[in-house]
Write an enzyme that holds these catalytic residues in place. Structure first.
Site, PDB file in Angstrom:
ATOM      1  N   ASN A  75      -2.445  -9.282  -2.022  1.00  0.00           N
ATOM      2  CA  ASN A  75      -1.630  -8.210  -2.583  1.00  0.00           C
ATOM      3  C   ASN A  75      -2.424  -7.282  -3.492  1.00  0.00           C
ATOM      4  O   ASN A  75      -2.389  -6.049  -3.339  1.00  0.00           O
ATOM      5  CB  ASN A  75      -0.444  -8.806  -3.343  1.00  0.00           C
ATOM      6  CG  ASN A  75       0.546  -7.754  -3.791  1.00  0.00           C
ATOM      7  OD1 ASN A  75       0.861  -6.825  -3.064  1.00  0.00           O
ATOM      8  ND2 ASN A  75       1.035  -7.893  -5.008  1.00  0.00           N
ATOM      9  N   TRP A  91       0.325 -15.925   5.145  1.00  0.00           N
ATOM     10  CA  TRP A  91       0.854 -14.572   5.244  1.00  0.00           C
ATOM     11  C   TRP A  91      -0.144 -13.554   4.694  1.00  0.00           C
ATOM     12  O   TRP A  91       0.218 -12.599   4.013  1.00  0.00           O
ATOM     13  CB  TRP A  91       2.218 -14.489   4.565  1.00  0.00           C
ATOM     14  CG  TRP A  91       3.187 -15.462   5.172  1.00  0.00           C
ATOM     15  CD1 TRP A  91       3.860 -15.328   6.355  1.00  0.00           C
ATOM     16  CD2 TRP A  91       3.559 -16.746   4.643  1.00  0.00           C
ATOM     17  NE1 TRP A  91       4.625 -16.448   6.589  1.00  0.00           N
ATOM     18  CE2 TRP A  91       4.464 -17.332   5.559  1.00  0.00           C
ATOM     19  CE3 TRP A  91       3.220 -17.459   3.498  1.00  0.00           C
ATOM     20  CZ2 TRP A  91       5.035 -18.590   5.358  1.00  0.00           C
ATOM     21  CZ3 TRP A  91       3.779 -18.711   3.297  1.00  0.00           C
ATOM     22  CH2 TRP A  91       4.675 -19.263   4.214  1.00  0.00           C
ATOM     23  N   HIS A  92      -1.422 -13.763   5.055  1.00  0.00           N
ATOM     24  CA  HIS A  92      -2.505 -12.863   4.663  1.00  0.00           C
ATOM     25  C   HIS A  92      -3.150 -12.234   5.900  1.00  0.00           C
ATOM     26  O   HIS A  92      -4.365 -12.190   6.034  1.00  0.00           O
ATOM     27  CB  HIS A  92      -3.559 -13.617   3.848  1.00  0.00           C
ATOM     28  CG  HIS A  92      -3.083 -14.082   2.510  1.00  0.00           C
ATOM     29  ND1 HIS A  92      -3.813 -14.945   1.722  1.00  0.00           N
ATOM     30  CD2 HIS A  92      -1.949 -13.802   1.821  1.00  0.00           C
ATOM     31  CE1 HIS A  92      -3.138 -15.192   0.599  1.00  0.00           C
ATOM     32  NE2 HIS A  92      -2.013 -14.504   0.640  1.00  0.00           N
ATOM     33  N   ALA A 111       0.816  -1.213   0.000  1.00  0.00           N
ATOM     34  CA  ALA A 111       0.000   0.000   0.000  1.00  0.00           C
ATOM     35  C   ALA A 111       0.847   1.259   0.000  1.00  0.00           C
ATOM     36  O   ALA A 111       0.571   2.216  -0.731  1.00  0.00           O
ATOM     37  CB  ALA A 111      -0.933   0.005   1.205  1.00  0.00           C
TER      38      ALA A 111
END
Length: 570
Positions: free
Chosen positions: A552, A505-506, A17
């Site tokens: 992502n 890994w979210h 971001a």
């Protein structure tokens, strides 16, 4: 430029971001924008080869690119036995580009219903019709296999051609087709069940394009109103009453306070809530107990922690099943299916079909089905252990704590076992075994010459010794767990999954958007933090519920949308 003076916008965190925000907001030449990232920079002309590679397995386990001391609790088994709370390393990115620099390179939107649910949860203006244009704005689809994709965005999107698929990839697709699952052309096309090529952010030369490369290209970096501050970690936010004035940044030369009209926190769903709580924004009673004066009592800070619970079922590949070379992109196809559990949306389950399971010689000989609940219900927490910014927070995902997640994971495990046992797999797999991702396996997966040599020797040993090599591999991967027992016994399978399930890994949801009168909401739909002035959050923390996607591209979409709003209002 004097970095002690006030800038217009300070972005804390140069991840997926943060890089988007810096690029888009600095398009306004009247705004001075500073981007602070705790890790190293990755400028387009100096990208480390393991990050640029089409095979992401080396970058993810390179300790230089992640927070060294972050350990988390993943599964929920400890809820019944608080004395047993195992913790594992969690590779949260600390590098310019964040997760987009080291993740699995998958780029997908999620289901349209994901964003309808966000709107219903109070994130007004985040329906599918609202967010779809920002997905298109971000992407440059190189294949255009279905209509409507973006063609001019900073993030390239493509798919591995079928001619390059491994024997394992093809065989899994054939087995699923024999079970009645359709073949689809586009993971980002119509939301349907089936087997489809994985959409990836690889460019025309098959190199990864992170947000640090795609958005912060040479032309953007040359802007006089953009300041990049790699290796600058935010220790604390600076306040005047309820107004955020900027942040204190720690770097190799000492400490610097950077003041800003607007501060945007983009540190990810673990470190963003920690930074807010250290500033007094969070559950007031907990903050007082740590000696932190509450500024805004927002009990939702650090709550609602979400992940996609995942586990692996793997097989030893014959030469006919292996990739032609080790450094190919390895998740060439994926499988989306619906659990059919009451109340669950279509496509609520996901399986990544990985033709190679690690960067080394042994991983080249292992194919895996990595299954996860696309839309999970389990919720965890991020809590401060202390007010000290040097101490990582207490992170407890509580994966599979919701029975709906456990039920679906058990069904997915049995479905994947049936796929790997199917006759279509004959000739490409030797044996099937579960994988328990322990810290021991993480150490083995760490790239390096010593590990490469040892695993080359082990791979050849497994190839040459038949059943004995199989037994060694099973013991290494799953502590001699017996697959047939798991498939036949619900209690055994549930107990195994409660220990072996990891995330992918979210991490998300810990400063969620919602209505201002919702006590558990942390931010409004524009990302502005409720109860203070001058502060915005923009990262996966904002998500009210976890989308059916690798995170992502949704995060990039969110940054595109929030930066668009800020450019109009600042």
């Amino acid at each position: 430029m004097d970095l002690t003076r006030e800038v217009d916008i300070l972005i804390v965190g140069g991840g997926s971001a943060g890089c988007v925000l810096a690029a888009r907001l600095s398009e306004r030449p009247d705004l001075t924008v500073a981007l602070a990232e705790a890790g190293d920079d990755t400028p387009p002309d100096a990208v480390p080869e393991d990050i640029a590679s089409r095979y992401p397995g080396r970058a993810y386990f390179n300790p230089r690119y992640s927070w060294p001391d972050l350990r988390v609790t993943l599964g929920a088994a400890h809820l019944n036995d608080p004395a047993r709370r195992p913790q594992a390393r969690y590779e949260q990115a600390r590098i310019m580009g964040g997760g987009s620099s080291i993740n699995g390179i998958g780029v997908n939107y999620g289901a349209p219903t994901d964003y309808e649910d966000w709107h219903a949860a109070g994130a007004e203006g985040w329906r599918w019709a609202d967010v779809e244009p920002y997905f298109r704005k971000a992407e440059r689809d190189l294949d255009q296999v279905t209509p409507g994709h973006g063609t001019a965005g900073p993030i390239p999107v493509r798919r591995v051609p079928a001619a390059d698929w491994s024997g394992f990839t093809r065989a899994v697709g054939d087995a699923l087709a024999a079970m009645g699952y359709a073949r689809r052309a586009d993971q980002n096309g119509p939301w349907e069940d089936g087997v489809m090529p994985t959409s990836v952010n690889l460019d025309e030369d098959w190199r990864r394009v992170s947000t640090a490369i795609g958005y912060l290209d040479a032309a953007v970096r040359a802007r006089r109103n953009l300041i990049l501050l790699p290796r600058h970690r935010a220790h604390r936010l600076v306040l005047d009453g309820r107004r955020i004035l900027g942040a204190e940044l720690v770097h190799e030369g000492g400490t610097m306070t950077l003041r800003a009209r607007r501060t945007i926190v983009s540190c990810g769903a673990i470190h963003t809530p920690a930074l807010l709580m250290r500033a007094g924004i969070g559950p007031a009673a907990e903050l007082r107990a740590l000696g932190i004066a509450p500024v805004a009592d927002r009990p939702g800070v650090g709550a609602n922690l979400m992940e996609h619970p995942a586990t692996n079922l793997s097989c030893l590949l014959t030469p006919a099943g292996r990739l032609s070379q080790r450094d190919c992109y390895h998740i060439q196809t994926m499988f989306r299916f619906s659990s059919g559990l009451a109340g669950e949306p279509p496509g609520d389950m996901h399986v990544a079909i990985a033709a190679q399971s690690a960067w080394h010689a042994l991983g080249h000989r292992i194919g895996s089905l990595v299954m996860w609940t696309n839309r999970s219900h389990s919720r965890g927490t991020v809590r401060l252990r202390t007010a000290d910014a040097e101490v990582e927070p207490d992170v407890d995902f509580r994966l599979l704590s919701d029975p709906r997640d456990m039920t679906r994971m058990m069904a997915a495990f049995r479905l994947c076992a049936a796929v790997l046992a199917a006759p279509e797999m004959d000739g490409v797999r030797r044996m099937v075994f579960p994988v328990y991702l322990t810290d021991r396996l993480r150490r083995i997966a760490r790239p390096g010459a010593r590990n490469a040599l040892l695993l080359e020797i082990l791979a050849r040993y497994v190839d040459l010794t038949g059943a004995h090599g199989d037994a060694v591999l099973r013991g290494l991967a799953a502590r001699d767990v017996d697959l047939e027992t798991l498939l036949a016994d619900d209690e055994a399978l549930a107990a195994y999954l409660s220990q072996a399930t990891t995330g992918v890994w979210h991490a998300s949801g810990t400063a969620r958007m919602g209505r201002r009168d919702d006590r558990m909401a942390v931010c409004g739909p524009d990302g502005a933090v409720i109860g203070v002035e001058g502060l915005t959050v923009c990262d996966a923390s904002l998500m009210p519920s976890i989308p059916c996607a690798n995170l992502n591209l949704p995060i990039i979409m969110m940054a595109e949308k929030i930066s668009d709003g800020l450019k109009r209002t600042l």
